[in-house]
Design a protein around this motif. Structure first.
Motif, PDB file in Angstrom:
ATOM      1  N   ARG A 122       0.760  -1.141  -0.044  1.00  0.00           N
ATOM      2  CA  ARG A 122      -0.052   0.088  -0.042  1.00  0.00           C
ATOM      3  C   ARG A 122       0.920   1.116  -0.150  1.00  0.00           C
ATOM      4  O   ARG A 122       0.481   2.172   0.705  1.00  0.00           O
ATOM      5  N   LEU A 123       1.764   1.161  -0.786  1.00  0.00           N
ATOM      6  CA  LEU A 123       2.969   2.298  -1.109  1.00  0.00           C
ATOM      7  C   LEU A 123       2.411   3.013  -2.300  1.00  0.00           C
ATOM      8  O   LEU A 123       2.373   2.194  -3.227  1.00  0.00           O
ATOM      9  N   GLN A 124       2.631   4.277  -2.536  1.00  0.00           N
ATOM     10  CA  GLN A 124       2.500   4.988  -3.663  1.00  0.00           C
ATOM     11  C   GLN A 124       3.771   4.828  -4.359  1.00  0.00           C
ATOM     12  O   GLN A 124       4.879   4.849  -3.522  1.00  0.00           O
ATOM     13  N   VAL A 125       4.153   4.395  -5.486  1.00  0.00           N
ATOM     14  CA  VAL A 125       5.221   4.073  -6.192  1.00  0.00           C
ATOM     15  C   VAL A 125       5.676   5.025  -7.573  1.00  0.00           C
ATOM     16  O   VAL A 125       4.824   5.107  -8.402  1.00  0.00           O
ATOM     17  N   SER A 126       6.865   5.355  -7.587  1.00  0.00           N
ATOM     18  CA  SER A 126       7.334   5.915  -8.835  1.00  0.00           C
ATOM     19  C   SER A 126       8.551   4.989  -9.262  1.00  0.00           C
ATOM     20  O   SER A 126       9.311   4.540  -8.117  1.00  0.00           O
ATOM     21  N   ILE A 127       9.073   5.104 -10.462  1.00  0.00           N
ATOM     22  CA  ILE A 127      10.246   4.538 -10.907  1.00  0.00           C
ATOM     23  C   ILE A 127      11.101   5.413 -11.649  1.00  0.00           C
ATOM     24  O   ILE A 127      10.651   6.277 -12.599  1.00  0.00           O
ATOM     25  N   ARG A 128      12.528   5.320 -11.529  1.00  0.00           N
ATOM     26  CA  ARG A 128      13.331   6.286 -12.102  1.00  0.00           C
ATOM     27  C   ARG A 128      14.451   5.145 -12.607  1.00  0.00           C
ATOM     28  O   ARG A 128      14.932   4.272 -11.924  1.00  0.00           O
ATOM     29  N   MET A 129      14.733   5.193 -13.821  1.00  0.00           N
ATOM     30  CA  MET A 129      15.998   4.344 -14.356  1.00  0.00           C
ATOM     31  C   MET A 129      17.130   5.500 -15.184  1.00  0.00           C
ATOM     32  O   MET A 129      17.148   5.251 -16.324  1.00  0.00           O
ATOM     33  N   PRO A 130      17.735   6.414 -14.374  1.00  0.00           N
ATOM     34  CA  PRO A 130      18.393   7.112 -15.121  1.00  0.00           C
ATOM     35  C   PRO A 130      19.960   6.441 -15.560  1.00  0.00           C
ATOM     36  O   PRO A 130      20.318   5.292 -15.185  1.00  0.00           O
ATOM     37  N   VAL A 131      20.580   7.141 -16.408  1.00  0.00           N
ATOM     38  CA  VAL A 131      21.783   6.607 -16.835  1.00  0.00           C
ATOM     39  C   VAL A 131      23.086   7.469 -16.402  1.00  0.00           C
ATOM     40  O   VAL A 131      22.932   8.843 -16.408  1.00  0.00           O
ATOM     41  N   GLY A 132      24.103   6.896 -15.699  1.00  0.00           N
ATOM     42  CA  GLY A 132      24.978   7.899 -15.209  1.00  0.00           C
ATOM     43  C   GLY A 132      25.904   6.957 -14.327  1.00  0.00           C
ATOM     44  O   GLY A 132      26.061   6.003 -14.245  1.00  0.00           O
ATOM     45  N   SER A 133      26.462   7.898 -13.265  1.00  0.00           N
ATOM     46  CA  SER A 133      27.263   7.240 -12.249  1.00  0.00           C
ATOM     47  C   SER A 133      26.307   7.060 -11.133  1.00  0.00           C
ATOM     48  O   SER A 133      25.547   7.694 -10.757  1.00  0.00           O
ATOM     49  N   PRO A 134      26.148   5.700 -10.446  1.00  0.00           N
ATOM     50  CA  PRO A 134      25.282   5.467  -9.718  1.00  0.00           C
ATOM     51  C   PRO A 134      25.252   6.348  -8.253  1.00  0.00           C
ATOM     52  O   PRO A 134      24.042   6.759  -8.043  1.00  0.00           O
ATOM     53  N   GLY A 135      26.069   6.500  -7.665  1.00  0.00           N
ATOM     54  CA  GLY A 135      26.283   7.414  -6.542  1.00  0.00           C
ATOM     55  C   GLY A 135      25.661   8.772  -6.985  1.00  0.00           C
ATOM     56  O   GLY A 135      24.830   9.359  -6.129  1.00  0.00           O
ATOM     57  N   GLU A 136      26.198   9.611  -7.888  1.00  0.00           N
ATOM     58  CA  GLU A 136      25.742  10.733  -8.196  1.00  0.00           C
ATOM     59  C   GLU A 136      24.294  10.882  -8.745  1.00  0.00           C
ATOM     60  O   GLU A 136      23.718  11.705  -8.584  1.00  0.00           O
ATOM     61  N   GLN A 137      23.840  10.150  -9.503  1.00  0.00           N
ATOM     62  CA  GLN A 137      22.609   9.891  -9.995  1.00  0.00           C
ATOM     63  C   GLN A 137      21.630   9.701  -8.624  1.00  0.00           C
ATOM     64  O   GLN A 137      20.457  10.306  -8.417  1.00  0.00           O
ATOM     65  N   ILE A 138      21.892   8.889  -7.726  1.00  0.00           N
ATOM     66  CA  ILE A 138      21.174   8.695  -6.354  1.00  0.00           C
ATOM     67  C   ILE A 138      20.974   9.782  -5.925  1.00  0.00           C
ATOM     68  O   ILE A 138      19.977  10.362  -5.356  1.00  0.00           O
ATOM     69  N   VAL A 139      21.985  10.446  -5.478  1.00  0.00           N
ATOM     70  CA  VAL A 139      22.207  11.886  -4.755  1.00  0.00           C
ATOM     71  C   VAL A 139      21.314  13.045  -5.537  1.00  0.00           C
ATOM     72  O   VAL A 139      20.415  13.731  -4.923  1.00  0.00           O
TER      73      VAL A 139
END
Length: 159
Positions: free
Chosen positions: A92-109
């Motif tokens: 029962r959580l609202q969900v969105s998805i992101r799949m960026p391209v790049g450096s994982p740490g930088e993209q997460i931040v």
């Protein structure tokens, strides 16, 4: 109504066993007021360069053929993302998805800031042996650079 402390959570995943166990903790945050979860997987730009070059990891100019490997990776990873999304919805959580391209740490931040999340929940180590040797370089980067609180789940402590 007062805003809860961790209402909007970012969950970066590499689909490893640790990520699966970490996600179980994310779904439990529902009982603490978490309403929204952003599930993200970063397509590492280094992987797309290697695929575009037929596995050769030499240094050189960025190929125009990198868009095809990105598309293949997105299609391949889509099924995994849908499975995690389904589990979040069952919790029962609202969900969105992101799949960026790049450096994982930088993209997460970057996504954490862009989406105004109140918490990042991440596993301590990724899938690859190299990441194990580097002691969770992505989670280490996120801890050092994120402006939000970061919950790091260590191997053996999830679940």
């Amino acid at each position: 109504m007062a805003k809860t402390l961790f209402e909007r959570v970012l969950f970066p995943t590499d689909f490893s066993a640790l990520s699966e166990k970490t996600f179980e903790l994310v779904t439990r945050l529902r009982h603490c007021g978490t309403m929204d979860v952003i599930i993200m997987h970063v397509i590492d730009e280094r992987d797309t360069i290697t695929i575009a070059r037929g596995g050769s990891a030499y240094l050189g100019s960025v190929s125009t053929y990198e868009k095809k490997p990105q598309k293949w990776l997105r299609e391949d990873l889509g099924e995994n993302m849908r499975a995690v999304q389904k589990k979040a919805k069952q919790a029962r959580l609202q969900v969105s998805i992101r799949m960026p391209v790049g450096s994982p740490g930088e993209q997460i931040v970057s996504i954490a800031d862009e989406e105004h999340v109140s918490l990042i929940v991440i596993g301590s180590h990724g899938k690859s042996n190299i990441q194990k040797v580097l002691l969770g370089s992505v989670s280490d980067y996120v801890i050092k650079h994120a402006s939000q609180p970061v919950m790091v789940v260590k191997r053996g402590q999830a679940g």
